[in-house]
Design a protein around this motif. Structure first.
Motif, short mmCIF file in Angstrom:
data_model
loop_
_atom_site.label_atom_id
_atom_site.label_comp_id
_atom_site.label_asym_id
_atom_site.label_seq_id
_atom_site.Cartn_x
_atom_site.Cartn_y
_atom_site.Cartn_z
N LYS A 11 -1.70 -7.89 0.88
CA LYS A 11 -2.79 -6.93 0.67
C LYS A 11 -3.88 -7.13 1.71
O LYS A 11 -4.28 -8.25 1.99
N LYS A 12 -4.35 -6.02 2.26
CA LYS A 12 -5.53 -6.02 3.12
C LYS A 12 -6.47 -4.98 2.54
O LYS A 12 -6.21 -3.78 2.63
N ILE A 13 -7.53 -5.48 1.91
CA ILE A 13 -8.42 -4.63 1.14
C ILE A 13 -9.66 -4.24 1.94
O ILE A 13 -10.30 -5.09 2.56
N VAL A 14 -9.98 -2.94 1.89
CA VAL A 14 -11.25 -2.44 2.41
C VAL A 14 -12.13 -2.21 1.19
O VAL A 14 -11.75 -1.47 0.27
N PHE A 15 -13.28 -2.87 1.16
CA PHE A 15 -14.23 -2.67 0.08
C PHE A 15 -15.40 -1.86 0.61
O PHE A 15 -16.02 -2.23 1.61
N VAL A 16 -15.69 -0.75 -0.06
CA VAL A 16 -16.80 0.12 0.32
C VAL A 16 -17.87 -0.01 -0.75
O VAL A 16 -17.57 0.10 -1.94
N THR A 17 -19.12 -0.24 -0.33
CA THR A 17 -20.21 -0.34 -1.29
C THR A 17 -21.40 0.50 -0.87
O THR A 17 -21.77 0.51 0.30
N VAL A 18 -21.96 1.20 -1.85
CA VAL A 18 -23.18 1.98 -1.62
C VAL A 18 -24.35 1.38 -2.40
O VAL A 18 -25.43 1.97 -2.44
N ASP A 24 -23.01 9.92 -1.36
CA ASP A 24 -21.76 10.67 -1.42
C ASP A 24 -21.14 10.92 -0.05
O ASP A 24 -19.92 10.96 0.08
N ALA A 25 -21.98 11.06 0.98
CA ALA A 25 -21.43 11.32 2.32
C ALA A 25 -20.51 10.18 2.76
O ALA A 25 -19.46 10.41 3.35
N VAL A 29 -16.32 10.48 3.12
CA VAL A 29 -15.67 10.26 4.42
C VAL A 29 -14.60 9.17 4.33
O VAL A 29 -13.55 9.31 4.96
N VAL A 30 -14.80 8.12 3.54
CA VAL A 30 -13.74 7.11 3.43
C VAL A 30 -12.60 7.62 2.56
O VAL A 30 -11.46 7.21 2.73
N ASP A 31 -12.92 8.54 1.64
CA ASP A 31 -11.89 9.10 0.77
C ASP A 31 -11.16 10.29 1.39
O ASP A 31 -10.16 10.75 0.88
N SER A 32 -11.64 10.76 2.53
CA SER A 32 -10.98 11.89 3.20
C SER A 32 -9.60 11.47 3.69
O SER A 32 -9.33 10.28 3.91
N GLN A 33 -8.74 12.45 3.88
CA GLN A 33 -7.40 12.16 4.38
C GLN A 33 -7.45 11.41 5.71
O GLN A 33 -6.76 10.42 5.91
N LEU A 34 -8.34 11.87 6.62
CA LEU A 34 -8.46 11.23 7.93
C LEU A 34 -8.97 9.79 7.78
O LEU A 34 -8.47 8.88 8.43
N GLY A 35 -9.95 9.59 6.91
CA GLY A 35 -10.47 8.24 6.69
C GLY A 35 -9.41 7.28 6.20
O GLY A 35 -9.25 6.16 6.70
N LYS A 36 -8.64 7.73 5.22
CA LYS A 36 -7.58 6.88 4.67
C LYS A 36 -6.48 6.64 5.70
O LYS A 36 -5.95 5.53 5.79
N GLU A 37 -6.15 7.66 6.49
CA GLU A 37 -5.12 7.49 7.53
C GLU A 37 -5.57 6.47 8.58
O GLU A 37 -4.76 5.64 9.02
N GLU A 38 -6.82 6.54 9.00
CA GLU A 38 -7.32 5.59 10.02
C GLU A 38 -7.26 4.16 9.49
O GLU A 38 -6.87 3.24 10.21
N LEU A 39 -7.67 3.97 8.25
CA LEU A 39 -7.63 2.62 7.66
C LEU A 39 -6.18 2.14 7.53
O LEU A 39 -5.87 0.98 7.84
N GLN A 140 -20.54 10.88 9.94
CA GLN A 140 -19.73 11.73 10.81
C GLN A 140 -19.05 10.96 11.95
O GLN A 140 -18.17 11.50 12.60
N THR A 141 -19.43 9.70 12.18
CA THR A 141 -18.78 8.92 13.25
C THR A 141 -17.89 7.81 12.70
O THR A 141 -17.26 7.08 13.47
N LEU A 142 -17.81 7.67 11.38
CA LEU A 142 -17.06 6.54 10.80
C LEU A 142 -15.59 6.56 11.20
O LEU A 142 -15.03 5.51 11.53
N HIS A 143 -14.96 7.73 11.19
CA HIS A 143 -13.53 7.79 11.58
C HIS A 143 -13.33 7.19 12.96
O HIS A 143 -12.40 6.40 13.18
N GLU A 144 -14.19 7.58 13.91
CA GLU A 144 -14.04 7.09 15.28
C GLU A 144 -14.32 5.60 15.38
O GLU A 144 -13.63 4.88 16.11
N VAL A 145 -15.29 5.12 14.64
CA VAL A 145 -15.60 3.67 14.66
C VAL A 145 -14.40 2.88 14.12
O VAL A 145 -14.01 1.87 14.70
#
Length: 178
Positions: A11-18, A24-25, A29-39, A140-145
């Motif tokens: 397992k390689k876990i990504v933990f997102v915290t707000v 919500d932004a 973005v992490v829950d978007s299809q592109l976000g999940k694909e990049e991870l 808006q830049t998270l996918h690229e990062v």
């Protein structure tokens, strides 16, 4: 070195915290299809989102189809255990969350909430990114990062040195230096 899931893969876990905020932004973005694909492309297997006061509900998936497993929750008395088990932390720019992740020595992407007024948090995140202790993004830049991130280039944040502060206090109080 991570724990294995039911299929035996590591397992390689990504933990997102707000934190306690509504961001919500970031959650979207992490829950978007592109976000999940990049991870997933970066080798992560699980995405765990702490969504705070947000109204957007992420999509929960098991990952049994070979994709990223996604789970979420709103609040927890402590997110320290989630941070400890993470391979990567994606966080809002709250100083408590930032320094907890750095203290644990975890790779960190800080996402600045541009909707906040007088956003001093962005200054902290950008300064620490400039010093190469973390990566900094906007929603808006998270996918690229994520796509271009090189976690090996990050420099561990130095632990606090209480001796320096104690010397300054002793000097101020008139005690001799040892």
């Amino acid at each position: 070195m991570g724990e294995a899931d039911d299929s035996g893969r590591s397992k390689k876990i990504v933990f997102v915290t707000v934190g306690t905020t509504c961001f919500d932004a970031l959650v979207k973005v992490v829950d978007s299809q592109l976000g999940k694909e990049e991870l997933f492309r970066k080798g992560y297997t699980d995405l765990l989102i702490q969504m705070g006061r947000g109204t957007y509900t992420p999509s929960k998936t098991s990952g049994e189809d070979g994709s990223l497993a996604v789970d979420y929750f709103a609040f927890s008395p402590s997110v320290a255990d989630y941070m400890r088990s993470a391979s990567l932390i994606i966080s809002h720019a709250g100083s408590g969350s930032i320094f907890e992740a750095l203290r644990l020595g975890k790779p960190l992407i800080v996402v600045v909430n541009e909707d906040l007024m007088d956003n001093h948090q962005s200054e902290l995140a950008e300064e620490l990114a400039e010093r190469k202790h973390l990566l900094c993004a906007r929603p808006q830049t998270l996918h690229e990062v994520i796509r271009s991130m090189d976690l090996e280039s990050l420099i561990p944040y130095p632990p606090a040195d209480a001796a320096t502060a104690a010397k300054l206090i002793n000097r101020f109080l008139g005690f001799p230096d040892d």
